[in-house]
Design a protein around this motif. Structure first.
Motif, PDB file in Angstrom:
ATOM      1  N   ARG A 160       4.523   6.739  13.047  1.00  0.00           N
ATOM      2  CA  ARG A 160       4.025   6.685  11.724  1.00  0.00           C
ATOM      3  C   ARG A 160       4.792   8.292  11.163  1.00  0.00           C
ATOM      4  N   SER A 186       0.465   5.232   4.639  1.00  0.00           N
ATOM      5  CA  SER A 186       0.091   4.681   6.029  1.00  0.00           C
ATOM      6  C   SER A 186      -1.131   3.631   5.701  1.00  0.00           C
ATOM      7  N   HIS A 187      -1.092   2.384   6.591  1.00  0.00           N
ATOM      8  CA  HIS A 187      -2.293   1.597   6.439  1.00  0.00           C
ATOM      9  C   HIS A 187      -2.604   1.285   7.693  1.00  0.00           C
ATOM     10  N   LYS A 217      -0.851  -3.651   9.397  1.00  0.00           N
ATOM     11  CA  LYS A 217       0.426  -4.316   8.771  1.00  0.00           C
ATOM     12  C   LYS A 217       0.141  -5.120   7.781  1.00  0.00           C
ATOM     13  N   SER A 227       1.499  -2.994   4.433  1.00  0.00           N
ATOM     14  CA  SER A 227       1.650  -1.660   4.893  1.00  0.00           C
ATOM     15  C   SER A 227       3.031  -1.243   4.173  1.00  0.00           C
ATOM     16  N   SER A 244       0.808  -0.971  -0.063  1.00  0.00           N
ATOM     17  CA  SER A 244       0.106  -0.003   0.060  1.00  0.00           C
ATOM     18  C   SER A 244       0.663   1.126   0.158  1.00  0.00           C
TER      19      SER A 244
END
Length: 473
Positions: free
Chosen positions: A388, A198-199, A202, A215, A195
């Motif tokens: 993050r 950010s996701h 995980k 992620s 992705s």
């Protein structure tokens, strides 16, 4: 087969079946004098005689297995770690070989003692609430899974060896990440995508499209761990289900689901850090966590977690306890290869170095700590942070602790500069104020529940100790 003397065990088997020496000798095709010598440990038990005993008495050859004796010896060492007089290894081996029933009884008594401590903590939780009708505490799913792992000494041999086999295949190929990606594609038709940014999690798996999404924030080591977790769920599902087809997982769906994820994560850790190679490096570097993290390309916490699982029969590492806490004292992870007085009710001892580590971020803090029962441990703790990317994004900081019984401390690099013989220099800690009987601790926040209740003679009821008339207690 080396010389094995098992006279007591042989006499017990004969007595259980109501046989005389002459009758058993005839059944085995041996002379009575030879059988007598076997029972008196004057002659070793040979393979041919062992097979005859197995056929004549209907006992499994494993009844005489050295593996079982090794497990008994290890269990007795743990049970007698705080014995007033040291028990030598030859004495333990003799007991396990000649008197296994006595050995098992000793281990069982030790486990009952541990269970009593757990019930004491549960009682502390109930008494800590002012509602008289508070029901008895029940295990949450994560607690049931944690106890399940503890009952297996945090080691699952079949899963661990299978993961080690995968690691060997990956080393023979293009590397771990490409091998995992190709294995998922060719064996299970699963495609892997990453992705952007950010996701929410995980890893996520879309069963309809057979797509595994990782992620974009994960590094290579974390990607390998997540791919291995998914591979374990797809390829080792039956082996995992066989392990958890036991109470409470057979009737508790949330606990069963969590146990499956936990065992899949176990496989992933064993694949990224294969047992033999990892244990060899750990022993070579005296369990230096940061060196191991650098060598295997994983994080500090991952190394600590794997170190707490090295209990393979015949090739054990140091039996560690692993714990992760936040600043508020919440224990979000705890694993143990042996017994340690982890608190079930939170509020663990503020004198424990896992809390001191927050004041020294990024630095490893060692500590010799002594429990109320006299057991002394070596603990090392260090903070780990996760955040993050992006301005203003919230982060997470934990303290990760790794500990072992003091008798194993010389094998650790962290024992440098410590006088391991001076146990009086160890910091006195406890499981938590409600279940700690230390009377002279200035950090106490609550009374010990053994002293927390007193009888008010006028009203004939129990009242909190703090509010009782000292003259009437």
């Amino acid at each position: 087969m080396k010389k094995v003397f098992m006279g007591v065990k042989l006499r017990r088997l004969r007595a259980e079946r109501g046989l005389s020496q002459i009758a058993l000798a005839q059944a085995l095709g041996l002379s009575p004098s030879y059988l007598n010598q076997l029972e008196q440990n004057q002659r070793p038990l040979t393979v041919s005689v062992l097979l005859k005993i197995s056929r004549a008495l209907g006992v499994d050859v494993q009844h005489f297995s050295e593996d079982e004796e090794a497990r008994l010896v290890a269990a007795m060492q743990e049970a007698l770690a705080d014995a007033p007089e040291p028990v030598t290894l030859p004495e333990l081996k003799e007991t396990a070989t000649q008197m296994p029933a006595l050995a098992r009884a000793l281990v069982q008594l030790h486990r009952r003692h541990a269970d009593t401590l757990a019930r004491l903590e549960a009682m502390a939780l109930k008494l800590g609430d002012d509602r008289a009708d508070l029901p008895a505490p029940t295990l949450m799913p994560f607690e049931a899974v944690r106890d399940f792992f503890f009952s297996h000494q945090n080691y699952f041999d079949a899963l661990d060896r299978a993961a080690e086999g995968w690691a060997a295949q990956a080393r023979a190929g293009a590397g771990l990440l490409p091998w995992l990606t190709e294995r998922l594609r060719s064996a299970h038709g699963v495609g892997v995508r990453h992705s952007a940014g950010s996701h929410d999690g995980k890893r996520s798996f879309d069963t309809a499209t057979r797509t595994l999404t990782l992620s974009g924030e994960l590094d290579e080591g974390q990607q390998a761990f997540q791919l291995a977790t998914q591979l374990a769920l797809l390829e080792m599902g039956q082996a995992i289900d066989a392990l958890i087809n036991v109470p409470p997982f057979d009737t508790d769906a949330p606990s069963r689901h969590l146990a499956r994820i936990g065992l899949a994560n176990y496989v992933a850790g064993a694949l990224v850090l294969p047992y033999g190679e990892f244990l060899q490096a750990a022993e070579q570097w005296r369990y230096d966590i940061e060196l191991l993290a650098q060598r295997f390309g994983v994080g500090y916490e991952t190394v600590c977690h794997r170190l707490s699982t090295l209990q393979r029969p015949g090739a054990p590492g140091v039996p560690f306890f692993f714990v992760r806490v936040d600043r508020a004292g919440n224990i979000s992870k705890r694993q143990s290869a042996t017994h340690f007085h982890f608190s079930r009710v939170g509020g663990t001892c503020p004198l424990w170095n896992v809390y001191e580590a927050f004041s020294q971020p990024g630095r490893i803090v060692p500590q010799m700590a002594r429990m109320p029962d006299g057991r002394t441990y070596l603990w090392v703790a260090r903070t780990v942070s996760q955040r993050r990317p992006g301005y203003g994004a919230p982060g997470k900081t934990f303290s990760v602790g790794l500990g072992c019984d003091l008798r194993h401390a010389p094998r650790l690099v962290y024992s440098k500069g410590l006088d391991l013989r001076d146990t009086e220099a160890a910091t006195p800690i406890g499981m938590g104020c409600k279940v700690c009987e230390r009377t002279d601790c200035r950090q106490r926040a609550f009374p010990f529940i053994g002293r927390a209740l007193a009888v008010d003679e006028n009203q004939s009821r129990f009242v909190p100790y703090a509010f009782a008339d000292p003259a009437k207690v």
